[in-house]
Motif scaffolding. Structure first.
Motif, PDB file in Angstrom:
ATOM      1  N   THR A 197       1.067   4.278  -2.818  1.00  0.00           N
ATOM      2  CA  THR A 197       0.673   5.666  -2.624  1.00  0.00           C
ATOM      3  C   THR A 197       1.743   6.585  -3.034  1.00  0.00           C
TER       4      THR A 197
ATOM      5  N   SER B  26      -4.526   7.164  -0.438  1.00  0.00           N
ATOM      6  CA  SER B  26      -4.658   5.924   0.360  1.00  0.00           C
ATOM      7  C   SER B  26      -5.979   6.264   1.078  1.00  0.00           C
TER       8      SER B  26
ATOM      9  N   ARG C  59       0.921  -1.322   0.129  1.00  0.00           N
ATOM     10  CA  ARG C  59       0.148   0.027  -0.091  1.00  0.00           C
ATOM     11  C   ARG C  59       0.830   1.127   0.054  1.00  0.00           C
ATOM     12  N   GLU C  60       1.971   1.185   0.695  1.00  0.00           N
ATOM     13  CA  GLU C  60       2.810   2.475   0.623  1.00  0.00           C
ATOM     14  C   GLU C  60       3.593   2.404  -0.396  1.00  0.00           C
TER      15      GLU C  60
END
Length: 343
Positions: free
Chosen positions: A7, A343, A3-4
């Motif tokens: 984004t 996010s 996810r990091e």
């Protein structure tokens, strides 16, 4: 972790816009052409930091125009631009830009159709500033490569009467796929992220760069900028109009503005203190009240009474920084905002 990374890539990808691809810059940040405040040092610093620096030699003599271009080129190998105000004759200055192979030429105020093709024939990318969707369509029809949509929040001389929030998406819809640059009220990364969300391909930023170390303005002018809030600017159809009549503009409220308003906003020729010399400049000579002028470092006298150009984003400007640091700070804040939203 996935996810990091997602984004992070979202924020970075959004910063690489069609404007960046077209002009060959890293960041969608353009230093607005602020007459009297910008020289080669500021323009080159912005370009070296990844944005687009803009020279403003539209009142300069021809030798000085060429000198500014060559000095800028000596300071940066990156793209930079020259802004020409079509309210005044610019054919000879345009020829110098063509001869010097300036990569980006920007026009302002009048219809650019008579000069666009001359600039493009020399390989320049052409920008034009507008205040409406209709004017944007006319500019594209004339061959303009990139449109600057200037909202009325902007400091200095203002082309239209519509705020940036409704203007930018309307212009984007009107001229797509032509890239649109948003101008007016943008002073930080949140503003850049916001106009990218509106469909703009970049932000045209002026007042924030007045606080740069490289900006050629009087210390008192900079001090007044830092003291100002978003409520301390005034938009006027005709006020500081000596040397440039009938040109709407936005300035900091000061004693000249207050006296003019107290007198009932009289027209040119009937204003309190008109013709009075309030300051002098070694380079420009006497400065009279209501003159359209930028308070430079060599000005002496009542600086508070002069035309102190500033946009409504002035409340976000609070300290002196190198121009390169301003560019990096705006870009990084915009990336963080875009990542958070993604996010």
């Amino acid at each position: 972790m996935h996810r990091e990374c997602s984004t992070r890539s979202s924020g970075s990808a959004a910063m690489r816009t069609s404007f960046c691809e077209r002009v060959g810059v890293e960041l969608p940040i353009i230093q607005a052409p602020m007459g009297g405040a910008v020289g080669p040092a500021l323009a080159a610093a912005v370009s070296n930091a990844g944005g687009l620096g803009m020279l403003v030699p539209w009142r300069a003599d021809l030798d000085n125009v060429r000198q500014q271009i060559r000095q800028t080129r000596a300071l940066t190998s990156k793209p930079f631009g020259v802004n020409l105000n079509l309210e005044f004759p610019q054919e000879q200055r345009l020829e110098i830009c063509v001869e010097e192979r300036v990569p980006v030429i920007s026009f302002f105020w009048r219809d650019p159709s008579a000069v666009v093709q001359r600039a493009k024939a020399a390989g320049a990318i052409v920008l034009h500033t507008v205040g409406s969707a209709e004017a944007a369509k006319r500019a594209v029809d004339a061959g303009v490569d990139i449109v600057v949509a200037q909202g009325w929040e902007a400091g200095g001389h203002v082309r239209g009467t519509v705020a940036s929030l409704p203007l930018v998406p309307t212009v984007v819809d009107a001229v797509s796929p032509t890239p649109v640059i948003a101008a007016g009220g943008i002073a930080d990364g949140r503003g850049l992220a916001a106009v990218l969300a509106l469909g703009a391909a970049g932000a045209w930023i002026g007042t924030r760069f007045l606080a740069s170390e490289e900006a050629a303005i009087h210390p008192r002018y900079r001090e007044l900028l830092f003291k100002a809030t978003e409520n301390d600017t005034v938009f006027a159809e005709e006020l500081f109009d000596i040397r440039w009549p009938k040109a709407p503009h936005r300035v900091l409220r000061n004693k000249t503005v207050d006296a003019w308003e107290a007198a009932g906003k009289p027209v040119s020729g009937k204003r309190p203190g008109e013709g009075e010399v309030v300051a002098t400049s070694k380079t420009g000579g006497p400065i009279v009240r209501y003159q359209s002028v930028t308070a430079g470092p060599d000005a002496e006298g009542d600086i508070d009474a002069l035309s102190l150009w500033a946009g409504q984003g002035v409340g976000l400007v609070s300290r002196v920084q190198p121009a390169a640091e301003i560019v990096r700070e705006i870009a990084e804040e915009a990336r963080l905002v875009l990542r958070r939203l993604a996010s």
